[in-house]
Design an enzyme around this catalytic site. Sequence first.
Site, mmCIF file in Angstrom:
data_model
loop_
_atom_site.group_PDB
_atom_site.id
_atom_site.type_symbol
_atom_site.label_atom_id
_atom_site.label_comp_id
_atom_site.label_asym_id
_atom_site.label_seq_id
_atom_site.Cartn_x
_atom_site.Cartn_y
_atom_site.Cartn_z
ATOM 1 N N ASP A 162 -43.525 -87.946 51.211
ATOM 2 C CA ASP A 162 -44.762 -87.471 51.842
ATOM 3 C C ASP A 162 -45.973 -88.313 51.470
ATOM 4 O O ASP A 162 -46.993 -88.266 52.164
ATOM 5 C CB ASP A 162 -45.021 -85.981 51.558
ATOM 6 N N ASP A 185 -46.717 -80.643 49.322
ATOM 7 C CA ASP A 185 -45.853 -79.477 49.166
ATOM 8 C C ASP A 185 -46.609 -78.274 48.616
ATOM 9 O O ASP A 185 -47.726 -78.387 48.099
ATOM 10 C CB ASP A 185 -44.676 -79.818 48.248
ATOM 11 N N ASP A 196 -48.888 -82.102 44.049
ATOM 12 C CA ASP A 196 -47.602 -82.551 44.564
ATOM 13 C C ASP A 196 -47.376 -84.007 44.180
ATOM 14 O O ASP A 196 -46.352 -84.366 43.616
ATOM 15 C CB ASP A 196 -47.575 -82.372 46.087
ATOM 16 N N ASP A 202 -43.262 -90.195 46.642
ATOM 17 C CA ASP A 202 -43.082 -88.776 46.349
ATOM 18 C C ASP A 202 -42.101 -88.143 47.320
ATOM 19 O O ASP A 202 -42.320 -88.140 48.531
ATOM 20 C CB ASP A 202 -44.436 -88.062 46.427
ATOM 21 N N ASP A 204 -40.185 -85.747 49.708
ATOM 22 C CA ASP A 204 -40.642 -84.682 50.588
ATOM 23 C C ASP A 204 -39.558 -83.613 50.681
ATOM 24 O O ASP A 204 -38.605 -83.744 51.462
ATOM 25 C CB ASP A 204 -40.949 -85.255 51.976
ATOM 26 N N ASP A 233 -37.623 -82.883 34.915
ATOM 27 C CA ASP A 233 -38.885 -83.576 34.682
ATOM 28 C C ASP A 233 -39.930 -83.191 35.725
ATOM 29 O O ASP A 233 -39.614 -83.012 36.904
ATOM 30 C CB ASP A 233 -38.626 -85.091 34.742
ATOM 31 N N GLU A 263 -39.979 -79.096 32.531
ATOM 32 C CA GLU A 263 -41.223 -79.580 31.937
ATOM 33 C C GLU A 263 -42.384 -79.250 32.875
ATOM 34 O O GLU A 263 -42.633 -79.956 33.847
ATOM 35 C CB GLU A 263 -41.159 -81.096 31.698
ATOM 36 N N GLY A 302 -57.581 -77.200 7.716
ATOM 37 C CA GLY A 302 -57.516 -75.913 7.037
ATOM 38 C C GLY A 302 -58.442 -74.865 7.612
ATOM 39 O O GLY A 302 -58.549 -73.764 7.072
ATOM 40 N N ASP A 439 -51.995 -73.613 5.746
ATOM 41 C CA ASP A 439 -52.667 -74.863 6.110
ATOM 42 C C ASP A 439 -53.849 -75.132 5.179
ATOM 43 O O ASP A 439 -54.622 -76.059 5.413
ATOM 44 C CB ASP A 439 -53.128 -74.843 7.569
#
Length: 491
Positions: A162, A185, A196, A202, A204, A233, A263, A302, A439
């Site tokens: 696309d 999309d 997208d 990319d 489609d 991914d 992800e 800290g 910490d």
Amino acid sequence: MTLNGVMMQYFHWYITPEQVLWEEVKNQASDLAQAGITALWLPPAYKAMGGIEDVGYGVYDLYDLGEFNQRDSVRTKYGDRTQYLEAIQSLQAQQIQVYADAVLNHKMGAEGLETVRATPFWSGDRLHPKGPRREIRAFTHFAFPGRQGKYSPFEWHWWHFDATDWDDLTKEKETVYLFEGKQFDDYLALEKGNFDYLMGCDLDYQHEEVREQIKHWGEWYLNTTRVNGFRLDAIKHISAWFFCEWIDLLQQQSGNSLFFVGEYWYNNINALHWYVDAVGGKMSVFDVPLHYNFHYASRSGGHYDMRKILDGTMMQQRPTHAVTFVENHDSQPLQCLESPVEDWFKPLAYAIILLRREGYPCIFYADYYGAKYADKGRDGREYTITLVAHRWLIDKFLYARHHYAYGEQYDYFDHYNTIGWTRLGDATHPKAMAVILTDGAPGWKWMEVGKPNAKFIDLTEHIQEPIYTNEAGWGQFCCKGGSVSVWVEVD
């Protein structure tokens, strides 16, 4: 995943071709299993635009697992097809599951230019065109001449995508070109108006041939490699509804035994909830908000409120769909999503993801083995980075996870710097455990472990003297400043 399972991301961005990672994986399989690793996420195994130097995310040919002379090499950065399949078999022989990295958002490195009409958009704004539709020349014809139709005769053309980001006529930068008759999309991230488009050409997913090809590839990959699942991914750039179809297809083929993690890189818990709901709960997601909590805490000197370290995270709110992690290849120093967790804080972070009952933890290769590399930063200057190996402590945490991290969990998140929790064990694993970390300054905390008059030792060896619980099963557990101690019950 298995009970108390632990995933490991077995690569980082700066792995070198000379390592021949697939051979390393095969040789390390037994040691990884003994350490307590139950699954490995391996990097993209197919040919990418940069050939032998490409990490794999600039994907060129999904069917070329290091078998064909394409993009100036036969092997990939990590080795060849035979080495990859042997690595998988070696891991599975050690009862380690294998998750393949599936990059299904884009393709890069086409051989052929095609002429197509397209509307230009600024790269940061996908809602408002920056000019009228015009003719461009785009690298969108993927013929894969080195493969010559083996495994799939399909060739990709501009109408299978696309958008792209390169016009060979004008060579403009910072521009995204939406092809005529196409639209960005839906059911994805709304950053930049519509996220997208990410890079390259990319895909489609509105196009039936694209959907069928990616489904065909998934079935082929599963039959060829026999992997146990997929890390998906850049899912926030792909319509969520497609993954529902794709996952259903592959689960049906595998007998519903595959694991999927996506992800969705966004530091917003509501966005992650939305996505998991959008895919019907069929996929876990990486706990990006937890990573950022670690990042900010590690840089606060800290002054981070450790009582809130789990706030706004998948680990806290939706643990059954959370893959927890400290660092990855995108967040490591000098990479595109750079947000490193400082070395001093990493033991605290790994204790949190490995020793609590919520989430499916993922260990990062460079945190385990260490790494040293050089690259340019965002300011254009060259930097040399050294990442410290935390293997000794992580192995201690893995031992504790597999022998002590069972049963009821009592939390003591009641101090600005010093927090802790206990695990009381179960019938099969009756020994108790208490974890305490800070910490800031050295800390101590009364915590219940349910074991009266019992002896506990610090598995990390930070503190040598044992601790004994009282007749009510409580103990005063302690840790050093900026550190973590893991107290386990012994006879």
